[in-house]
Design a protein around this motif. Structure first.
Motif, PDB file in Angstrom:
ATOM      1  N   GLN A 179       2.576   6.862  -6.870  1.00 61.40           N
ATOM      2  CA  GLN A 179       1.569   7.665  -7.558  1.00 61.40           C
ATOM      3  C   GLN A 179       1.764   9.170  -7.378  1.00 61.40           C
ATOM      4  O   GLN A 179       1.080   9.964  -8.019  1.00 61.40           O
ATOM      5  CB  GLN A 179       0.173   7.285  -7.046  1.00 61.40           C
ATOM      6  CG  GLN A 179      -0.258   5.867  -7.409  1.00 61.40           C
ATOM      7  CD  GLN A 179      -0.235   5.629  -8.906  1.00 61.40           C
ATOM      8  OE1 GLN A 179      -0.729   6.445  -9.677  1.00 61.40           O
ATOM      9  NE2 GLN A 179       0.342   4.511  -9.321  1.00 61.40           N
TER      10      GLN A 179
ATOM     11  N   GLU B 173       0.835  -1.198   0.000  1.00 63.87           N
ATOM     12  CA  GLU B 173       0.000   0.000   0.000  1.00 63.87           C
ATOM     13  C   GLU B 173       0.871   1.249   0.000  1.00 63.87           C
ATOM     14  O   GLU B 173       0.636   2.180  -0.762  1.00 63.87           O
ATOM     15  CB  GLU B 173      -0.900   0.018   1.238  1.00 63.87           C
ATOM     16  CG  GLU B 173      -2.047  -0.965   1.215  1.00 63.87           C
ATOM     17  CD  GLU B 173      -2.881  -0.857   2.471  1.00 63.87           C
ATOM     18  OE1 GLU B 173      -2.435  -0.178   3.423  1.00 63.87           O
ATOM     19  OE2 GLU B 173      -3.959  -1.440   2.511  1.00 63.87           O
ATOM     20  N   ARG B 174       1.858   1.254   0.884  1.00 72.14           N
ATOM     21  CA  ARG B 174       2.701   2.438   1.010  1.00 72.14           C
ATOM     22  C   ARG B 174       3.496   2.676  -0.268  1.00 72.14           C
ATOM     23  O   ARG B 174       3.636   3.809  -0.721  1.00 72.14           O
ATOM     24  CB  ARG B 174       3.654   2.267   2.201  1.00 72.14           C
ATOM     25  CG  ARG B 174       4.545   3.472   2.483  1.00 72.14           C
ATOM     26  CD  ARG B 174       3.715   4.687   2.784  1.00 72.14           C
ATOM     27  NE  ARG B 174       4.568   5.825   3.137  1.00 72.14           N
ATOM     28  CZ  ARG B 174       4.177   7.089   3.049  1.00 72.14           C
ATOM     29  NH1 ARG B 174       2.959   7.374   2.613  1.00 72.14           N
ATOM     30  NH2 ARG B 174       4.995   8.062   3.388  1.00 72.14           N
TER      31      ARG B 174
ATOM     32  N   GLU C 227       1.232   4.017  -2.955  1.00 74.19           N
ATOM     33  CA  GLU C 227       0.868   5.396  -2.633  1.00 74.19           C
ATOM     34  C   GLU C 227       1.965   6.369  -3.060  1.00 74.19           C
ATOM     35  O   GLU C 227       1.694   7.403  -3.683  1.00 74.19           O
ATOM     36  CB  GLU C 227       0.624   5.506  -1.124  1.00 74.19           C
ATOM     37  CG  GLU C 227       0.339   6.914  -0.628  1.00 74.19           C
ATOM     38  CD  GLU C 227       0.265   6.969   0.889  1.00 74.19           C
ATOM     39  OE1 GLU C 227       0.488   8.062   1.446  1.00 74.19           O
ATOM     40  OE2 GLU C 227       0.005   5.919   1.527  1.00 74.19           O
TER      41      GLU C 227
END
Length: 413
Positions: free
Chosen positions: A112, A105-106, A109
């Motif tokens: 992006q 997830e990190r 993130e």
């Protein structure tokens, strides 16, 4: 420690031990397909961090770095398609189920965020993949063109960014040494191989083409390792402030595969202004810290006669040591113009006035002094906002350069 924590630790330790056993089997020469078959049967998935931890434990147990590094490419083949990160990336429908994977997830993130270092590095890898495809196709057809070879050179910039900005920080700040000890070595080998291939590109025989294809394959494998092992560990550990620093430092590197360093708006809003201050015996500067004794010794060691004149035209500093252009200590605190004869004073005033107004930044003056060729350079000293702080004068004996370029290297002055 409660039972749940104990069970989690035992499970984690068992996973690490099992992963290590696979790597050891590969190291002993067992066939990749047999080892992978056992892995697929016994594991549904494995986390990238567990691969890294297993490699680090092998190093701690005494496995030579060269052996772990040799297995690095094989590890990628073993786990390719089985890491949680890659499963998620390849199965969008499963993303929601895997949301607890904080590392992925990190990473996603940060990737992006336009201009973020991981965003830029990922774009570089996407461009590199296209270069690899193009060059592999050319190698299969029997000839890689000069234009195609030129594109490969960008790999050196991409690897330099990792080597300068990411590997050491992950190792020193967070004690995660696996990528630095293993992947960095592989980077160097890939870069060295491409360098050798480019130098011998005029003779693209069968052997050269096979070497080229092997090097391209290793570079492609490294893209996979970065995205699924290295970047996620950086993303999970580095703080926002550390990423700001990496972003600022990355500006020193040129475009890579046509990918320019983007603008990270959030980081641009944060000023990196470290005003000189003291912490114990250290003077804290923007580029680091040292004691006054160290700073003075460093300035005195430089092969220059150094003078600093402040914005009020007052002599503030002379470094120590013998000088061709004498500077008495009594001159410190005096107006700089008083140190020059009338015929030179007006010239000095003009230079400093132009430094002050911003119409001039540097003036080099070559001259002969006591039988030596000297270079005297006057430079405007400005702060981050380009405000004039003063003038620095550097005097350097250039006899060594004259001797070198005239071939009279044995001359002694």
């Amino acid at each position: 420690m409660d039972n749940r924590n104990t069970e989690h630790k035992n499970s984690h330790d068992q996973i690490i031990a099992q992963v290590k056993s696979y790597l050891k089997r590969l190291g002993a020469g067992e066939a990749l397909e047999q080892v992978r078959a056992d892995f697929v049967r016994e594991f549904e998935a494995v986390d990238a961090s567990e691969i890294m931890e297993a490699e680090q434990e092998l190093l701690r147990e005494g496995t030579p770095l060269s052996e772990v590094q040799r297995l690095c490419d094989v590890h990628a083949a073993l786990f390719h398609g089985k890491t949680k990160q890659e499963q998620i990336a390849n199965a969008e429908a499963e993303v929601a189920k895997m949301v607890k994977n904080h590392k992925l997830e990190r990473t996603a993130e940060l990737v992006q965020i336009p201009g973020h270092p991981l965003h830029t590095l990922t774009l570089e890898n996407e461009a590199l993949k296209e270069v690899i495809k193009e060059c592999l196709a050319a190698a299969e057809n029997g000839h890689v063109s000069g234009k195609q070879l030129a594109k490969i050179r960008g790999l050196a910039v991409h690897y330099a960014k990792k080597g300068d900005l990411l590997y050491p920080h992950l190792k020193v700040r967070y004690g995660i040494s696996g990528p630095s000890d293993v992947m960095w070595t592989v980077d160097d080998e890939i870069r060295d191989e491409f360098s050798a291939l480019l130098k011998s590109a005029g003779e693209q025989d069968v052997s050269w083409l096979e070497r080229m294809k092997a090097a391209l394959k290793r570079a492609d494998d490294m893209i996979y390792k970065e995205a699924n092992i290295f970047f996620p560990n950086c993303a999970l550990n580095f703080t926002t402030e550390e990423w700001y620093g990496i972003y600022r430092d990355s500006k020193d590197y040129g475009a890579c595969f046509g990918v320019e360093n983007g603008i990270w708006e959030e980081a641009e809003q944060v000023k990196n202004e470290t005003k000189p201050q003291y912490a114990g015996d250290d003077i804290i500067l923007a580029g680091g810290h040292m004691t006054a004794e160290q700073l003075s010794a460093m300035l005195n060691t430089m092969p220059f006669e150094i003078t600093f004149v402040d914005a009020e035209n007052i002599n503030r500093y002379f470094n120590a040591g013998p000088k061709v252009f004498k500077r008495p200590d009594m001159a410190v605190g005096r107006e700089v113009f008083s140190c020059h004869p009338p015929k030179i004073e007006q010239q000095v005033r003009r230079i400093i006035d132009e430094f002050r107004t911003g119409t001039l930044d540097k003036v080099p003056v070559w001259m002969e002094k006591e039988g030596h060729t000297m270079l005297v350079t006057y430079m405007a000293v400005r702060d981050r906002e380009e405000n004039y702080l003063g003038t620095m004068e550097l005097v350097q004996d250039m006899e060594f350069a004259k001797e070198y370029f005239t071939g009279n290297k044995n001359k002694r002055s």
